[in-house]
Design an enzyme around this catalytic site. Sequence first.
Site, PDB file in Angstrom:
ATOM      1  N   GLU A 170       6.250  -2.724 -79.464  1.00  0.00           N
ATOM      2  CA  GLU A 170       5.224  -3.079 -78.481  1.00  0.00           C
ATOM      3  C   GLU A 170       4.108  -3.966 -79.031  1.00  0.00           C
ATOM      4  OE1 GLU A 170       3.798   0.455 -76.534  1.00  0.00           O
ATOM      5  OE2 GLU A 170       5.727   0.876 -75.645  1.00  0.00           O
ATOM      6  N   GLU A 364      12.208   3.302 -74.921  1.00  0.00           N
ATOM      7  CA  GLU A 364      11.221   4.303 -74.482  1.00  0.00           C
ATOM      8  C   GLU A 364      11.203   4.334 -72.967  1.00  0.00           C
ATOM      9  OE1 GLU A 364       7.177   3.995 -75.896  1.00  0.00           O
ATOM     10  OE2 GLU A 364       7.836   3.513 -77.931  1.00  0.00           O
TER      11      GLU A 364
HETATM   12  O1  IFM Z   1       2.958   7.071 -77.097  1.00  0.00           O
HETATM   13  C1  IFM Z   1       3.202   5.763 -76.721  1.00  0.00           C
HETATM   14  C2  IFM Z   1       4.032   5.051 -77.758  1.00  0.00           C
HETATM   15  O2  IFM Z   1       3.492   5.107 -79.028  1.00  0.00           O
HETATM   16  C3  IFM Z   1       4.215   3.604 -77.381  1.00  0.00           C
HETATM   17  N1  IFM Z   1       4.691   3.482 -76.034  1.00  0.00           N
HETATM   18  C4  IFM Z   1       4.045   4.236 -75.002  1.00  0.00           C
HETATM   19  C5  IFM Z   1       3.947   5.697 -75.417  1.00  0.00           C
HETATM   20  C6  IFM Z   1       3.309   6.531 -74.303  1.00  0.00           C
HETATM   21  O3  IFM Z   1       2.081   6.008 -73.918  1.00  0.00           O
END
Ligand code: IFM
Length: 462
Positions: A170, A364
Amino acid sequence: MAKDRTGFRWGAASAAYQVEGGWQLDGKGLSNWDVWTNIDRVTEPVSGKFETGNVAINAYDRTQYLDDIALMKRLGLDCYRFSLAWSRLLPDGTGRVSAAGVAHYQRFCDELIAAGIEPIVTLFHWDLPQALQTEGGWHDRRSIDWFREYARVAREALGERVSKYITFNEPFIDLFLMEPMIAAIKEGGAVTEAMLGRQGIALHHWMVASAGVIADFRAAGFAGEIGLALPLMPMVPESGDTADTEAAERADAIINRWCLDAMFKGRYPDAVMEIFGRLDPDFCIDDADFALMAANHPDFLGVNFYAPAYIRSDAAAPFGYRWFDTNPDPEPQAFNGPVRPDALRALLERIRDDYGNPPIYITENGAGFGPGDEVMERGQIVDPLRADYLSRHIAAALEAKRDGVDLRGYMVWSLFDNFEWLFGYARRFGIVHVDFETQKRTPKLSFETYRAIITKGLAQAG
Ligand code: IFM
């Protein structure tokens, strides 16, 4: 029905600083997050509490992680995505390699593999060695070489144990939300466009470093797959007004297309070149950097999806748009935005159409809804909103797969409740509840929901 072991990978994801703890054990060096939380106390203004990842959910501890792996096995995971703490492997960021750090990650991978779970390693999920932070961090062009050295150390240490790497997690969220918010907290001011303008060069260094590591891995004969995990979100203009539509296009260029274009086209969108060129005189990109990106496309794209973003034009806001406080959706909103599985499907199909249908892993996807969504009923923690969120997003992703998207796997964020950065421990995303005092793990309803989906995986993902 027997679990699908043939193709589609079901997994869960985490990150070192959010779960490991053991912040000073076995010679680990300090990271920027260790300093931000312990010394600058950056969590306080956001979470209302002084919280750190010093202990987190104790996942560095071998007794603990063996129990955790047993739970992963019970869930039926094919893979587990986790990040390495750079300063555990190289306490000073470069140079000296910690034998204890190497042994820890080797052993952890060995235990996963013994349980039939593939380790998927993220090299950088936001915790930079403090020694490098004080040298200028990602703003310094030397960061490209620092990262390439660290990635080589990790690859050589883990050897054949790991055949899937993610270079960065990210870029946009870390560099354009997290770091500027922390700077604003420390300076007692607000996030300004000028601050964000400076971050452009840091993001550029990430993209060059990522392409460099891909080149290095291939040159070293690495036979696995290597990619990046991007936070992607369809941009929905809040109204049909031209100003909102143009604002949404600008947001799309900065938040989505910047990294996608870099990864798959070896260039940046015109809007990015124009905006960041204007904001920061250092943002003039060497053609050799683009050539490196163009020659080293990743093997896969990691998609981190939570929600779409509703965009409203606002001349006073950085880049002329706002998105956090613009949610017209009447449905219960998750911590990371409105619940819109249709947006995930649209996103995956757009990547198929605009970027040549690359292999995709959802690296994710998950949600938290606040304490009201988690109630204890007859010894089980019942979290119907999260369970529903997961079922509907997985269904949407599998529909996209049936429509020809080259979707190879799905990883839930997250297996365990953990340290949610500036929000501390208040925001729970886990499908397993963690009592942060005792470290007791209790599977939630969403754990059972995901387990049932995995068990039926062959039929669903086939
Ligand atoms: O916890 C975070 C993660 O580190 C990066 N993506 C989003 C998740 C939830 O907000």
